[in-house]
Structure formats: structure tokens, C-alpha cells
Write a protein that holds these residues in place. Sequence first.
Motif, PDB file in Angstrom:
ATOM      1  N   GLY A 205       0.815  -1.203   0.000  1.00  0.00           N
ATOM      2  CA  GLY A 205       0.000   0.000   0.000  1.00  0.00           C
ATOM      3  C   GLY A 205       0.853   1.259   0.000  1.00  0.00           C
ATOM      4  N   ASN A 206       1.919   1.247  -0.779  1.00  0.00           N
ATOM      5  CA  ASN A 206       2.932   2.300  -0.660  1.00  0.00           C
ATOM      6  C   ASN A 206       2.966   3.294  -1.812  1.00  0.00           C
ATOM      7  OD1 ASN A 206       3.854   0.262  -2.335  1.00  0.00           O
ATOM      8  ND2 ASN A 206       5.947   0.247  -1.546  1.00  0.00           N
ATOM      9  N   LEU A 207       1.959   3.267  -2.703  1.00  0.00           N
ATOM     10  CA  LEU A 207       1.948   4.286  -3.755  1.00  0.00           C
ATOM     11  C   LEU A 207       0.576   4.384  -4.404  1.00  0.00           C
ATOM     12  CD1 LEU A 207       3.691   6.354  -5.265  1.00  0.00           C
ATOM     13  CD2 LEU A 207       4.139   4.606  -6.985  1.00  0.00           C
ATOM     14  N   ASP A 208       0.091   5.603  -4.487  1.00  0.00           N
ATOM     15  CA  ASP A 208      -1.142   5.907  -5.216  1.00  0.00           C
ATOM     16  C   ASP A 208      -0.755   6.293  -6.645  1.00  0.00           C
ATOM     17  OD1 ASP A 208      -3.434   7.054  -6.334  1.00  0.00           O
ATOM     18  OD2 ASP A 208      -4.045   7.980  -4.442  1.00  0.00           O
ATOM     19  N   PRO A 209      -1.334   5.644  -7.666  1.00  0.00           N
ATOM     20  CA  PRO A 209      -0.999   6.001  -9.055  1.00  0.00           C
ATOM     21  C   PRO A 209      -1.175   7.481  -9.360  1.00  0.00           C
ATOM     22  CG  PRO A 209      -2.273   3.974  -8.995  1.00  0.00           C
ATOM     23  CD  PRO A 209      -2.277   4.508  -7.599  1.00  0.00           C
ATOM     24  N   ALA A 210      -2.052   8.157  -8.648  1.00  0.00           N
ATOM     25  CA  ALA A 210      -2.274   9.583  -8.897  1.00  0.00           C
ATOM     26  C   ALA A 210      -1.062  10.434  -8.538  1.00  0.00           C
ATOM     27  CB  ALA A 210      -3.495  10.063  -8.099  1.00  0.00           C
ATOM     28  N   ASP A 211      -0.150   9.869  -7.759  1.00  0.00           N
ATOM     29  CA  ASP A 211       1.042  10.607  -7.335  1.00  0.00           C
ATOM     30  C   ASP A 211       2.191  10.492  -8.332  1.00  0.00           C
ATOM     31  OD1 ASP A 211      -0.257  11.374  -5.033  1.00  0.00           O
ATOM     32  OD2 ASP A 211       0.514   9.691  -3.845  1.00  0.00           O
ATOM     33  N   ILE A 212       1.993   9.793  -9.447  1.00  0.00           N
ATOM     34  CA  ILE A 212       3.053   9.546 -10.418  1.00  0.00           C
ATOM     35  C   ILE A 212       2.703  10.182 -11.757  1.00  0.00           C
ATOM     36  CG2 ILE A 212       4.229   7.751 -11.761  1.00  0.00           C
ATOM     37  CD1 ILE A 212       5.137   7.980  -8.849  1.00  0.00           C
ATOM     38  N   THR A 213       3.674  10.867 -12.351  1.00  0.00           N
ATOM     39  CA  THR A 213       3.549  11.381 -13.704  1.00  0.00           C
ATOM     40  C   THR A 213       4.358  10.496 -14.632  1.00  0.00           C
ATOM     41  OG1 THR A 213       3.327  13.659 -12.917  1.00  0.00           O
ATOM     42  CG2 THR A 213       3.954  13.347 -15.223  1.00  0.00           C
ATOM     43  N   PRO A 214       3.736   9.850 -15.615  1.00  0.00           N
ATOM     44  CA  PRO A 214       4.497   8.977 -16.521  1.00  0.00           C
ATOM     45  C   PRO A 214       5.665   9.719 -17.166  1.00  0.00           C
ATOM     46  CG  PRO A 214       2.147   8.649 -16.842  1.00  0.00           C
ATOM     47  CD  PRO A 214       2.292   9.832 -15.918  1.00  0.00           C
ATOM     48  N   GLY A 215       6.820   9.066 -17.187  1.00  0.00           N
ATOM     49  CA  GLY A 215       7.993   9.638 -17.819  1.00  0.00           C
ATOM     50  C   GLY A 215       8.743  10.648 -16.974  1.00  0.00           C
TER      51      GLY A 215
END
Length: 345
Positions: A86-96
Motif C-alpha cells: 500500500g505504498n503508492l497511489d498512481p495519482a502521485d506519479i507522472t508517466p515519464g
Amino acid sequence: MDAEQQGRQRPLIALAMGDPAGISTELATRLVASARVREAARLVVIGDRRMLDAGAAVAGLATAVPSVAIEEIGNADTGPALIDLGNLDPADITPGEASLAGGRFAVENFTLALRLAKAGRVDGVCYTPFNKKAMRYAHPGYDDESRFITGLLRLDDGGVREFNVLQQIWNARVTSHIPLKDVSAALSEEVILREIARTESCLRLAGIEKPRILVAGLNPHAGDGGSFGMEEIEIIAPAIEAARARGHDVAGPFPADTVFVKALKEGHHAVLTMYHDQGQIAMKLMGFDRGVTMLGGLSFPVCTPAHGTAYDIAGQGIANPLAGEEAVLLAARMAASTATERRPQ
């Protein structure tokens, strides 16, 4: 032996999800779904279910991976499982885009995988690609995976070495991530002899009974009899002779621009090069999409695709899983040689 018992005979491999801004989550999903992987190993994925589901959506695959607690992984059935941190929300990542959040995610997953392997809870470790910039955000001073493992597991410096592997040939190297100007000073007969022995040991764990190794020179034309440098005469050749006296099937030094041609034509299993790019260029030309990086010198294998995080194609659903599959297959073969004595009783 019933089907479940047969499944449990396959090595248990921890798959740490790597940098989430590239193709790592997509690759993790593709490896979970791969028939080749399922036949060779039991996977326990380490990461976040939300990221695994996001990777599945990119890949166009369905995920049906049950969550397991750490204490349950040795009792998992024959299919893949997930340790959901449970260590990362996809919303916190910008592809590339490399980020602290992405680096922390990769570091946490890799750390747990290594600790499980060190404790004998899993038989080997694989990971989808890391981004060094993101890793340094999360772990200042991060140089590469070899030094990270050395520090985390409190190993002797130089105990972990990087190998690049294609199905037909391995590349080992005496020095790795150091400036080119420092390579000559880092060479010694003792160090080269140690790397020859380490290379042979890893080849045997991979199922090669009688490894045959070629050694590259350092200088153009392997020094041309001392015309272009003396390292071949003073250091490399004596190390090879000492290795042969100890029973290793090794020859050289040969010019770096032809040693891989010789190895392929004559059926040698590995080339030991003196520095990073001396072997990397040849290996990536021969099979960029199939190459595997293996970290040797541990009691368990650590493998990853030799390609990078591929930020340029993140989110496009076109990541090629072949190198990742080869990484798991290699880890499974090597783990099968050591798993029985490593597992807790």
C-alpha cells in the motif's frame, strides 16, 4: 506427487516492482500473466495493488493475484501472489518523470525482496527496471544496485558483481561503475583472478557444468605486445595463468573488439571484460530486448531486464516482456541450485 506439490517444487521468486513512471508496472503485470514464467517459478510480487492494477490496465490484462501476508508466502499455492505494501497511489506519479515518490516505492519494494531472500523466505529476487535519478531522490548516495545491496545486507565491499546475460553468452567485468580514468589503477592480478572464479561459480549455478571463459585486454589490440600499454603483460596475463593453474578453463587476453566474435564462434560461455562499456556495447547490440542483468556473489540470485525504464513509451501498452521473462527464468534456474539448503527448516 500431486499438482500442488509439483508447483511447490518451483523456486519462489520475489518480484519487486520498479520505477512506476516507466514500464515497470506494466512489465510486472505481463510477467504475472506469462505462461513461461508460471511454468518456471512461483512469483510473489512486492508493491502496491493499485499500481499492479494500473499496469494491468495499460497492458490490457486482467489481474487475479491474491494478497498474502509476509508470513504466508512460503505456503502460497502454485499461482502468483502479492505482498501489498500500500505504498503508492498512481495519482502521485507522472508517466515519464522521475520523482521522490517513485524512487521511494522502488527502494521499499527492493529492500523487502532482498531481506526476504537473505532470510531464506524466497529463493531469488527479480525486479522491474529502476531509474537511478529517482532512486537517488529516495536514497541519497545511491550508485547502483550492487552497492545498494552491499550496504543493505552489510556485505564486504566488492562482494556483489554485475553480469549481463544473453542466452548464448555472459559478460562479466572486473570494474563496473567507475570513471574510465580509474580503471587501470583498479586492476590487479588478485582482483582479476577473483572475478574469473566468481564468473565460473555463477555459470555453474546457471546449469553450465564446464564453463569456458575468455578474458579481454584493456588496451587497443590487447596492448599489441606492450606498444599500447603494459597492463596485459604485467597484470592480466599473469592472472589468467594463475586461474588456469587452479583449474579454470580460461584464455586471453584478447582484443576487446574481437573477443565476443571469438566467444560466439567457438562456443565459450562468458567474456570477462575490464570495464563497463567494453562488454555492455557488444551485449546490447546482440540482444537489447533479451538481455538480463544478474547480480552475483550472493547466496541467492538477483536478476532484472538489462533494458531501462523506457520513460518514452510509458503508458502505451507496448512494453516487451521478453527480457523480463528471461530474468525470471535465469533466477529460477540459479535458485534451484541453492534453494533447498537456504530455506528455513
